[in-house]
Design a protein around this motif. Structure first.
Motif, PDB file in Angstrom:
ATOM      1  N   THR A  83       0.806  -1.222   0.000  1.00 25.34           N
ATOM      2  CA  THR A  83       0.000   0.000   0.000  1.00 25.34           C
ATOM      3  C   THR A  83       0.839   1.272   0.000  1.00 25.34           C
ATOM      4  O   THR A  83       0.348   2.336  -0.359  1.00 25.34           O
ATOM      5  N   ALA A  84       2.118   1.158   0.406  1.00 25.60           N
ATOM      6  CA  ALA A  84       2.957   2.361   0.467  1.00 25.60           C
ATOM      7  C   ALA A  84       4.427   1.976   0.523  1.00 25.60           C
ATOM      8  O   ALA A  84       4.782   0.830   0.815  1.00 25.60           O
ATOM      9  N   THR A 151       2.214   6.560  -1.310  1.00 23.44           N
ATOM     10  CA  THR A 151       1.134   5.577  -1.342  1.00 23.44           C
ATOM     11  C   THR A 151       0.871   5.150  -2.781  1.00 23.44           C
ATOM     12  O   THR A 151       1.253   5.843  -3.732  1.00 23.44           O
TER      13      THR A 151
END
Length: 210
Positions: A83-84, A151
């Motif tokens: 996700t990041a 992100t």
């Protein structure tokens, strides 16, 4: 004289056999100890090696997700997605953060815990990882250090470390949203402990403008 020699010959033969058996058992024992030691070393290297390989695959999956901002699995059977990307330039650290807070996900990388805010949003985002692999570097972080976060949705944030503390797992509370956009990095404590305990090491950071 020859008769005496013939009589003692079997005795010497038996002694030689006993010595050979003793040496054979000793060799077997030493080999067993060596194999046991190698097995212990292999077990100790397995987790760090697994973590390193996983980060390579996760990094590739994250780069693919940045193209269309969609979740991409690092391997077909994975139950989590990157996700990041979290970067600490002062320490030369780059970690891929997963979108699952499960214990299984923690074996492969830092995870975004569901109890906190989303990265890049108001509130406190909480990222946790193991102290002996992905978050070992937390012990070297200092107040004022910068943390960069990207992100998969395309957001980019910069945080500055405001401090760190040791708390019990049941005494840790996420800061309220009105405090602004914040980031907590959490791992077990002490860093050199072998067994899991109730203490957690928390690095606090807050978002700063460019």
């Amino acid at each position: 004289m020859n008769v005496a020699i013939l009589r003692t010959a079997p005795l010497w033969s038996n002694r030689l056999k006993e010595v050979a058996r003793g040496r054979g058992l000793l060799v077997i024992l030493l080999l067993g100890l060596c194999l046991t030691g190698l097995a212990q070393i292999a077990c100790g290297l397995y987790i760090p090696a697994k973590a390193a390989v996983a980060q390579v695959l996760l990094d590739r999956a994250f780069d693919r997700s940045r193209v269309d901002h969609a979740p991409r699995k690092p391997w077909p059977w994975a139950d989590m997605t990157p996700t990041a990307r979290l970067v600490v330039p002062g320490l030369g650290i780059s970690r891929i953060v997963l979108d699952s807070g499960s214990g299984q996900a923690l074996a492969f990388g830092p995870t975004l815990l569901p109890g906190g805010a989303a990265l890049g949003q108001a509130g406190t985002a909480v990222v946790a990882a193991h102290r002996d692999t992905h978050f070992r570097f937390l012990r070297d972080m200092k107040k004022g250090d910068l943390i960069f976060v990207q992100t998969r949705e395309g957001l980019e944030r910069r945080y500055r470390v405001t401090g760190a503390e040791v708390v019990r797992w049941d005494g840790y509370a996420v800061a309220d949203a009105p405090l602004g956009e914040r980031l907590d990095l959490v791992t077990c404590f002490p860093f050199d402990a072998i067994r899991s305990g109730p203490w957690r090491y928390v690095v606090h950071a807050e978002a700063v403008s460019r």
